[in-house]
Scaffold this active site. Structure first.
Site, mmCIF file in Angstrom:
data_model
loop_
_atom_site.group_PDB
_atom_site.id
_atom_site.type_symbol
_atom_site.label_atom_id
_atom_site.label_comp_id
_atom_site.label_asym_id
_atom_site.label_seq_id
_atom_site.Cartn_x
_atom_site.Cartn_y
_atom_site.Cartn_z
ATOM 1 N N LYS A 296 0.836 -1.204 0.000
ATOM 2 C CA LYS A 296 0.000 0.000 0.000
ATOM 3 C C LYS A 296 0.879 1.267 0.000
ATOM 4 O O LYS A 296 2.091 1.181 0.242
ATOM 5 C CB LYS A 296 -0.905 -0.029 1.238
ATOM 6 C CG LYS A 296 -1.892 -1.207 1.260
ATOM 7 C CD LYS A 296 -2.797 -1.113 2.492
ATOM 8 C CE LYS A 296 -3.768 -2.276 2.563
ATOM 9 N NZ LYS A 296 -4.674 -2.139 3.742
ATOM 10 N N HIS B 214 -1.707 -5.354 1.474
ATOM 11 C CA HIS B 214 -3.000 -6.002 1.233
ATOM 12 C C HIS B 214 -2.725 -7.425 0.764
ATOM 13 O O HIS B 214 -1.797 -7.658 0.001
ATOM 14 C CB HIS B 214 -3.774 -5.263 0.132
ATOM 15 C CG HIS B 214 -4.933 -6.065 -0.388
ATOM 16 N ND1 HIS B 214 -6.139 -6.126 0.275
ATOM 17 C CD2 HIS B 214 -5.051 -6.893 -1.470
ATOM 18 C CE1 HIS B 214 -6.950 -6.945 -0.389
ATOM 19 N NE2 HIS B 214 -6.315 -7.418 -1.448
ATOM 20 N N GLU C 142 -9.477 -9.381 -7.852
ATOM 21 C CA GLU C 142 -8.588 -8.255 -7.567
ATOM 22 C C GLU C 142 -7.462 -8.136 -8.600
ATOM 23 O O GLU C 142 -7.233 -7.048 -9.136
ATOM 24 C CB GLU C 142 -8.007 -8.393 -6.151
ATOM 25 C CG GLU C 142 -9.075 -8.194 -5.079
ATOM 26 C CD GLU C 142 -8.624 -8.637 -3.688
ATOM 27 O OE1 GLU C 142 -7.429 -8.943 -3.504
ATOM 28 O OE2 GLU C 142 -9.481 -8.672 -2.791
ATOM 29 N N TYR D 131 -12.008 -2.361 -3.381
ATOM 30 C CA TYR D 131 -12.590 -2.422 -2.040
ATOM 31 C C TYR D 131 -14.125 -2.376 -2.057
ATOM 32 O O TYR D 131 -14.744 -1.949 -1.073
ATOM 33 C CB TYR D 131 -12.018 -1.300 -1.165
ATOM 34 C CG TYR D 131 -10.635 -1.616 -0.623
ATOM 35 C CD1 TYR D 131 -10.396 -2.795 0.105
ATOM 36 C CD2 TYR D 131 -9.565 -0.743 -0.800
ATOM 37 C CE1 TYR D 131 -9.135 -3.082 0.618
ATOM 38 C CE2 TYR D 131 -8.296 -1.029 -0.283
ATOM 39 C CZ TYR D 131 -8.089 -2.199 0.417
ATOM 40 O OH TYR D 131 -6.847 -2.483 0.939
ATOM 41 N N ASN E 215 -1.640 -0.253 7.376
ATOM 42 C CA ASN E 215 -1.103 -1.585 7.693
ATOM 43 C C ASN E 215 -0.256 -2.195 6.582
ATOM 44 O O ASN E 215 -0.100 -3.408 6.484
ATOM 45 C CB ASN E 215 -2.231 -2.519 8.161
ATOM 46 C CG ASN E 215 -3.309 -2.708 7.109
ATOM 47 O OD1 ASN E 215 -3.182 -2.202 5.997
ATOM 48 N ND2 ASN E 215 -4.347 -3.447 7.448
HETATM 49 P P1 IDP Z 1 -7.670 -7.077 5.377
HETATM 50 O O1 IDP Z 1 -6.849 -6.050 4.671
HETATM 51 O O2 IDP Z 1 -6.906 -7.720 6.496
HETATM 52 O O3 IDP Z 1 -8.303 -8.088 4.453
HETATM 53 P P2 IDP Z 1 -10.304 -5.856 5.573
HETATM 54 O O4 IDP Z 1 -11.265 -6.096 6.697
HETATM 55 O O5 IDP Z 1 -10.609 -6.473 4.249
HETATM 56 O O6 IDP Z 1 -8.866 -6.298 6.098
HETATM 57 O O7 IDP Z 1 -10.185 -4.283 5.411
HETATM 58 C C1 IDP Z 1 -9.514 -3.728 4.304
HETATM 59 C C2 IDP Z 1 -8.602 -2.635 4.783
HETATM 60 O O8 IDP Z 1 -9.391 -1.573 5.285
HETATM 61 C C3 IDP Z 1 -7.691 -3.034 5.949
HETATM 62 O O9 IDP Z 1 -6.487 -3.619 5.523
HETATM 63 C C4 IDP Z 1 -7.477 -1.723 6.664
HETATM 64 O O10 IDP Z 1 -6.392 -0.998 6.101
HETATM 65 C C5 IDP Z 1 -8.763 -0.972 6.404
HETATM 66 N N1 IDP Z 1 -9.658 -1.089 7.559
HETATM 67 C C6 IDP Z 1 -10.380 -2.165 7.929
HETATM 68 N N2 IDP Z 1 -11.097 -1.931 9.041
HETATM 69 C C7 IDP Z 1 -10.843 -0.650 9.385
HETATM 70 C C8 IDP Z 1 -11.283 0.198 10.448
HETATM 71 O O11 IDP Z 1 -12.062 -0.193 11.317
HETATM 72 N N3 IDP Z 1 -10.764 1.468 10.433
HETATM 73 C C9 IDP Z 1 -9.907 1.917 9.504
HETATM 74 N N4 IDP Z 1 -9.461 1.154 8.482
HETATM 75 C C10 IDP Z 1 -9.918 -0.110 8.426
HETATM 76 MG MG MG Z 2 -9.776 -7.880 3.013
#
Ligand code: IDP
Ligand code: MG
Length: 152
Positions: free
Chosen positions: A12, A118, A129, A52, A115
């Site tokens: 990212k 992805h 994707e 997304y 984080n």
């Molecule tokens: P993942 O990346 O581990 O699959 P997902 O639940 O698919 O997690 O969420 C996609 C991305 O959205 C996450 O990697 C994170 O960066 C962001 N995200 C998810 N939940 C939150 C939240 O509660 N607050 C802010 N960002 C979030």
């Molecule tokens: Mg995800």
């Protein structure tokens, strides 16, 4: 023997800006996975919304779309046995505060919205994707010379 489960991985914008591209690639390589496509690009809003789509309507959605399209990313298609699950383990839990030390997010992240990486959560979603970023002809079919030592 060619083991071909595919996953989709993306460094990212925070990972790129923090110079962690090499770190991410290194962990993928060292795990024994095989990179079959890779490119740097900046996502358009349309690409980000497609990527997304499952999160549309969630409170963090707008911020996520804005962030993921805010700078360069590195998109990759990665193959191997159980590549999806293996890559999710290498990435670590979504929230870096819950991610184990030794995972990318656990070692380098502080907050859920930054984080670093992805990783697709199923082979079906991986295909959806990677099809946003790569044509099927851009995936290079090849085998690594150490695979007979990686797999039994
Ligand atoms: P993942 O990346 O581990 O699959 P997902 O639940 O698919 O997690 O969420 C996609 C991305 O959205 C996450 O990697 C994170 O960066 C962001 N995200 C998810 N939940 C939150 C939240 O509660 N607050 C802010 N960002 C979030
Ligand atoms: Mg995800």
């Amino acid at each position: 023997m060619i083991i071909n489960e595919r996953t989709f991985v993306m460094v990212k914008p925070d990972g790129v800006k923090r110079r962690l591209i090499g770190e991410v690639i290194s962990r993928i390589e060292k795990a024994g996975l095989r990179i079959v496509a890779m490119k740097m690009l900046q996502l358009t809003r349309a690409m980000a919304e497609k990527h997304y789509a499952v999160h549309k309507g969630k409170p963090f959605y707008d911020g996520l779309i804005k962030f993921i399209s805010s700078g360069p990313v590195v998109a990759m298609v990665v193959e191997g046995e159980n590549a999806v699950k293996r890559m999710r383990k290498i990435a670590g839990a979504t929230n870096p505060m819950d991610a184990e030390v030794g995972t990318i997010r656990g070692d380098f992240g502080m907050v859920i919205g930054r984080n670093i990486v992805h990783a697709a959560d199923s082979p079906e979603n991986a295909k959806i994707e990677y099809s946003i970023y790569f044509k099927e002809t851009e995936l290079v079919k090849h085998k690594m010379i150490d695979e007979e030592w990686i797999y039994e």
